[in-house]
Design a protein around this motif. Structure first.
Motif, mmCIF file in Angstrom:
data_model
loop_
_atom_site.group_PDB
_atom_site.id
_atom_site.type_symbol
_atom_site.label_atom_id
_atom_site.label_comp_id
_atom_site.label_asym_id
_atom_site.label_seq_id
_atom_site.Cartn_x
_atom_site.Cartn_y
_atom_site.Cartn_z
ATOM 1 N N ILE A 266 -17.595 22.761 -24.168
ATOM 2 C CA ILE A 266 -17.481 24.207 -24.410
ATOM 3 C C ILE A 266 -17.628 24.501 -25.895
ATOM 4 C CG2 ILE A 266 -15.898 26.182 -24.318
ATOM 5 C CD1 ILE A 266 -14.684 24.888 -21.789
ATOM 6 N N ASP A 267 -16.965 23.695 -26.721
ATOM 7 C CA ASP A 267 -17.057 23.876 -28.173
ATOM 8 C C ASP A 267 -18.487 23.668 -28.657
ATOM 9 O OD1 ASP A 267 -14.358 24.337 -28.224
ATOM 10 O OD2 ASP A 267 -13.817 22.293 -28.810
ATOM 11 N N ALA A 268 -19.176 22.701 -28.092
ATOM 12 C CA ALA A 268 -20.562 22.421 -28.482
ATOM 13 C C ALA A 268 -21.476 23.585 -28.118
ATOM 14 C CB ALA A 268 -21.038 21.138 -27.800
ATOM 15 N N ALA A 269 -21.239 24.182 -26.935
ATOM 16 C CA ALA A 269 -22.042 25.326 -26.498
ATOM 17 C C ALA A 269 -21.807 26.525 -27.415
ATOM 18 C CB ALA A 269 -21.702 25.682 -25.056
ATOM 19 N N THR A 270 -20.544 26.731 -27.797
ATOM 20 C CA THR A 270 -20.197 27.831 -28.699
ATOM 21 C C THR A 270 -20.875 27.640 -30.059
ATOM 22 O OG1 THR A 270 -18.045 28.111 -27.628
ATOM 23 C CG2 THR A 270 -18.304 29.067 -29.819
ATOM 24 N N LYS A 271 -20.853 26.411 -30.543
ATOM 25 C CA LYS A 271 -21.488 26.097 -31.818
ATOM 26 C C LYS A 271 -22.996 26.340 -31.749
ATOM 27 C CE LYS A 271 -22.112 22.367 -35.176
ATOM 28 N NZ LYS A 271 -21.842 20.928 -35.479
ATOM 29 N N LYS A 272 -23.590 25.987 -30.628
ATOM 30 C CA LYS A 272 -25.029 26.165 -30.442
ATOM 31 C C LYS A 272 -25.409 27.650 -30.497
ATOM 32 C CE LYS A 272 -28.794 24.668 -27.399
ATOM 33 N NZ LYS A 272 -29.119 23.940 -26.133
ATOM 34 N N VAL A 273 -24.577 28.494 -29.892
ATOM 35 C CA VAL A 273 -24.819 29.937 -29.917
ATOM 36 C C VAL A 273 -24.721 30.473 -31.344
ATOM 37 C CG1 VAL A 273 -23.888 32.190 -29.235
ATOM 38 C CG2 VAL A 273 -24.098 30.356 -27.546
ATOM 39 N N LYS A 274 -23.694 30.046 -32.067
ATOM 40 C CA LYS A 274 -23.514 30.497 -33.443
ATOM 41 C C LYS A 274 -24.694 30.090 -34.321
ATOM 42 C CE LYS A 274 -18.436 30.575 -33.520
ATOM 43 N NZ LYS A 274 -17.212 29.982 -34.135
ATOM 44 N N GLU A 275 -25.177 28.881 -34.129
ATOM 45 C CA GLU A 275 -26.315 28.398 -34.916
ATOM 46 C C GLU A 275 -27.577 29.203 -34.589
ATOM 47 O OE1 GLU A 275 -26.441 24.280 -33.913
ATOM 48 O OE2 GLU A 275 -24.954 23.694 -35.442
ATOM 49 N N TYR A 276 -27.756 29.517 -33.317
ATOM 50 C CA TYR A 276 -28.908 30.306 -32.888
ATOM 51 C C TYR A 276 -28.856 31.697 -33.526
ATOM 52 C CZ TYR A 276 -32.488 32.073 -29.619
ATOM 53 O OH TYR A 276 -33.632 32.597 -29.069
ATOM 54 N N GLN A 277 -27.680 32.302 -33.490
ATOM 55 C CA GLN A 277 -27.507 33.629 -34.084
ATOM 56 C C GLN A 277 -27.760 33.599 -35.592
ATOM 57 O OE1 GLN A 277 -23.443 34.213 -32.699
ATOM 58 N NE2 GLN A 277 -24.117 35.731 -31.196
ATOM 59 N N GLN A 278 -27.160 32.625 -36.255
ATOM 60 C CA GLN A 278 -27.289 32.538 -37.701
ATOM 61 C C GLN A 278 -28.732 32.291 -38.126
ATOM 62 O OE1 GLN A 278 -24.517 33.150 -39.726
ATOM 63 N NE2 GLN A 278 -26.188 33.397 -41.196
ATOM 64 N N ASN A 279 -29.471 31.547 -37.327
ATOM 65 C CA ASN A 279 -30.874 31.278 -37.622
ATOM 66 C C ASN A 279 -31.691 32.572 -37.625
ATOM 67 O OD1 ASN A 279 -33.255 29.415 -37.903
ATOM 68 N ND2 ASN A 279 -33.752 30.304 -35.916
ATOM 69 N N ILE A 280 -31.415 33.449 -36.648
ATOM 70 C CA ILE A 280 -32.114 34.742 -36.592
ATOM 71 C C ILE A 280 -31.748 35.600 -37.792
ATOM 72 C CG2 ILE A 280 -32.321 36.908 -35.308
ATOM 73 C CD1 ILE A 280 -31.967 35.311 -32.730
ATOM 74 N N VAL A 281 -30.458 35.643 -38.113
ATOM 75 C CA VAL A 281 -29.994 36.440 -39.249
ATOM 76 C C VAL A 281 -30.620 35.950 -40.551
ATOM 77 C CG1 VAL A 281 -27.972 37.041 -40.635
ATOM 78 C CG2 VAL A 281 -27.825 37.104 -38.137
ATOM 79 N N ASP A 282 -30.674 34.641 -40.738
ATOM 80 C CA ASP A 282 -31.202 34.071 -41.979
ATOM 81 C C ASP A 282 -32.703 34.268 -42.136
ATOM 82 O OD1 ASP A 282 -28.677 33.210 -42.652
ATOM 83 O OD2 ASP A 282 -28.972 31.162 -41.913
ATOM 84 N N ASN A 283 -33.437 34.217 -41.022
ATOM 85 C CA ASN A 283 -34.902 34.232 -41.103
ATOM 86 C C ASN A 283 -35.562 35.564 -40.766
ATOM 87 O OD1 ASN A 283 -35.521 31.287 -41.675
ATOM 88 N ND2 ASN A 283 -34.263 31.087 -39.839
ATOM 89 N N HIS A 284 -34.785 36.512 -40.256
ATOM 90 C CA HIS A 284 -35.390 37.785 -39.853
ATOM 91 C C HIS A 284 -34.550 38.981 -40.288
ATOM 92 C CE1 HIS A 284 -38.263 35.575 -37.349
ATOM 93 N NE2 HIS A 284 -37.233 34.864 -36.905
ATOM 94 N N TRP A 285 -33.933 38.903 -41.467
ATOM 95 C CA TRP A 285 -33.035 39.959 -41.913
ATOM 96 C C TRP A 285 -33.746 41.295 -42.102
ATOM 97 C CZ3 TRP A 285 -28.386 40.875 -41.086
ATOM 98 C CH2 TRP A 285 -27.646 41.798 -41.850
ATOM 99 N N ASP A 286 -35.074 41.275 -42.234
ATOM 100 C CA ASP A 286 -35.829 42.513 -42.393
ATOM 101 C C ASP A 286 -35.958 43.269 -41.071
ATOM 102 O OD1 ASP A 286 -37.382 40.259 -41.603
ATOM 103 O OD2 ASP A 286 -39.211 41.446 -41.857
ATOM 104 N N LEU A 287 -35.592 42.635 -39.961
ATOM 105 C CA LEU A 287 -35.691 43.271 -38.650
ATOM 106 C C LEU A 287 -34.344 43.816 -38.189
ATOM 107 C CD1 LEU A 287 -37.958 40.691 -36.750
ATOM 108 C CD2 LEU A 287 -38.652 42.741 -38.014
ATOM 109 N N LEU A 288 -34.396 44.886 -37.419
ATOM 110 C CA LEU A 288 -33.176 45.496 -36.892
ATOM 111 C C LEU A 288 -32.446 44.543 -35.959
ATOM 112 C CD1 LEU A 288 -31.223 47.809 -36.313
ATOM 113 C CD2 LEU A 288 -32.896 48.747 -34.694
ATOM 114 N N VAL A 289 -33.166 43.768 -35.184
ATOM 115 C CA VAL A 289 -32.537 42.866 -34.227
ATOM 116 C C VAL A 289 -31.592 41.893 -34.926
ATOM 117 C CG1 VAL A 289 -34.462 41.202 -34.295
ATOM 118 C CG2 VAL A 289 -32.951 41.288 -32.292
ATOM 119 N N ALA A 290 -31.933 41.456 -36.143
ATOM 120 C CA ALA A 290 -31.066 40.540 -36.883
ATOM 121 C C ALA A 290 -29.752 41.216 -37.259
ATOM 122 C CB ALA A 290 -31.780 40.040 -38.133
ATOM 123 N N ARG A 291 -29.818 42.487 -37.607
ATOM 124 C CA ARG A 291 -28.608 43.230 -37.986
ATOM 125 C C ARG A 291 -27.725 43.515 -36.780
ATOM 126 N NH1 ARG A 291 -29.649 45.510 -43.366
ATOM 127 N NH2 ARG A 291 -31.636 44.600 -44.020
#
Length: 398
Positions: free
Chosen positions: A149-174
């Motif tokens: 469960i902890d690994a799955a939670t970590k995977k979600v956080k990493e996925y989210q952070q990747n979008i935020v870091d690489n697509h901050w110019d898009l509304l979806v990242a915000r």
């Protein structure tokens, strides 16, 4: 030559600002369909069109950026992000979200993939949680399931952070950033390794609760996420339901926003209305203070308010009438005869922990049910508890 340049410029402008919202839905019969939009917790009709042979197109230039949805018969919705770009999505009426394919729109290529990923991870995690319920907490299997469960939670956080870091110019990242919980540091310890403040983590969480939200970005209030965060912030889970506490945090929040922006309008309106209707005694003070600060106070320009003139006048009139009736406000020094009907007393000279003011109409039939004997008993009980009686009106003899 000049005419040719003009034609070329017009053509470039036309194609550069094309904001059609096009959908091709396999299996959908010809009918009337709707475009709907979010504003806070509300979902509103934004446009209407006819879908023919599974294809429908809306004019995106009429809409404001945020999360919108194609609304089909049978309460079926296909949510998507709109941020002033052309959108073309294909799907099947059997399963609009899971079968959706984005043909055009950078925002939605990321958004719909994110939604599919989150749904998949949620199903996996839910399955593991259900499995863990049947396992002894001290067993090795329980530890392994918890680790999964902890690994799955970590995977979600990493996925989210990747979008935020690489697509901050898009509304979806915000939008994704807004949905992420803040990271809470460990509580500081003293030299002996003892926790200095047992409430550190909670206080940190509440203080930094909106760190992942750009409170000056109106687009975020046009999503289904922002209202949930706002409602949770003012819930009993987050703060003591005391009028002065709520007022403090309400002012701190709203004062950060651009006056009369959509974000400002929604927060001020919801907080004011929500606590005006509260069933907790004393919360009317929140309504009064919000009204006087953001609707009717000094420096507030009525002509710039989003509230219609007649409704604004009624709101301000109500707030003014209640100004001296709310908790913590010192009442005027009323000077009247007490229950003896002979001795004159005034509020400010009464030395008692509590003072009860009760009054009635001498001609009121219901009031006459309080007999002198019963009234004397009430006074005796009150004074035993150091409660001073301050009556207004004439003693009832019958």
């Amino acid at each position: 030559m000049k005419l040719l340049y003009t034609i070329i410029f017009i053509s470039i402008s036309f194609f550069g600002f094309n904001q059609n919202l096009k959908f091709k839905i396999t299996g959908q019969a010809d009918t009337t369909v709707h475009l709907v939009k979010y504003f806070g917790k509300g979902l509103y009709y934004a446009d209407t069109a006819e879908i023919k042979k599974g294809v429908v197109t809306f004019d995106g230039s009429k809409q404001e950026p945020g999360v919108l949805a194609l609304f089909l018969p049978g309460q079926k919705m296909l949510e998507f992000v709109y941020n002033n770009e052309e959108v073309y999505i294909e799907s099947d009426v059997k399963n609009l979200n899971n079968l959706a394919k984005v043909k055009k729109s950078e925002e939605n290529k990321i958004f719909l993939n994110y939604i599919k990923f989150i749904n998949t991870q949620r199903m996996k995690t839910t399955s593991i949680i259900e499995q863990r319920k049947n396992v002894a907490k001290d067993s090795e299997e329980y530890k392994q399931l918890t680790a999964s469960i902890d690994a799955a939670t970590k995977k979600v956080k990493e996925y989210q952070q990747n979008i935020v870091d690489n697509h901050w110019d898009l509304l979806v990242a915000r939008i994704i950033k807004m949905s992420m919980e803040i990271e809470i540091p460990e509580a500081p310890l003293d030299e002996n390794g003892n926790m200095i403040d047992s409430n550190f983590r909670f206080n940190y969480y509440r203080t930094h609760y909106f760190d992942n939200v750009d409170l000056n970005d109106d687009r975020l209030v046009r999503t289904p996420i922002y209202h949930s965060k706002l409602e949770k912030y003012f819930s009993p889970k987050m703060m003591v339901q005391h009028w002065d506490t709520v007022i403090k945090y309400a002012f701190n929040l709203c004062d950060q926003m651009v006056p009369n922006s959509d974000m400002y309008q929604y927060n001020v309106s919801w907080i004011t209305s929500n606590f005006e209707k509260s069933k907790i005694m004393g919360m009317d003070k929140v309504f009064v203070y919000m009204a006087k600060r953001y609707y009717c106070g000094d420096g507030v320009r009525p002509e710039e308010s989003w509230v219609k003139k007649d409704k604004l006048e009624k709101l301000c009139e109500k707030a003014q009438k209640q100004t001296n009736l709310v908790m913590g406000v010192k009442p005027p020094n009323i000077i009247l005869r007490d229950t003896t009907d002979v001795q004159w007393r005034d509020f400010y000279s009464i030395d008692a922990e509590y003072t009860i003011l009760y009054f009635w109409d001498p001609e009121c039939g219901h009031c006459k049910k309080v007999t002198p004997k019963l009234q004397t008993l009430y006074e005796k009980k009150f004074r035993e508890r150091n409660i001073e009686i301050f009556a207004v009106g004439k003693a009832i003899d019958k």
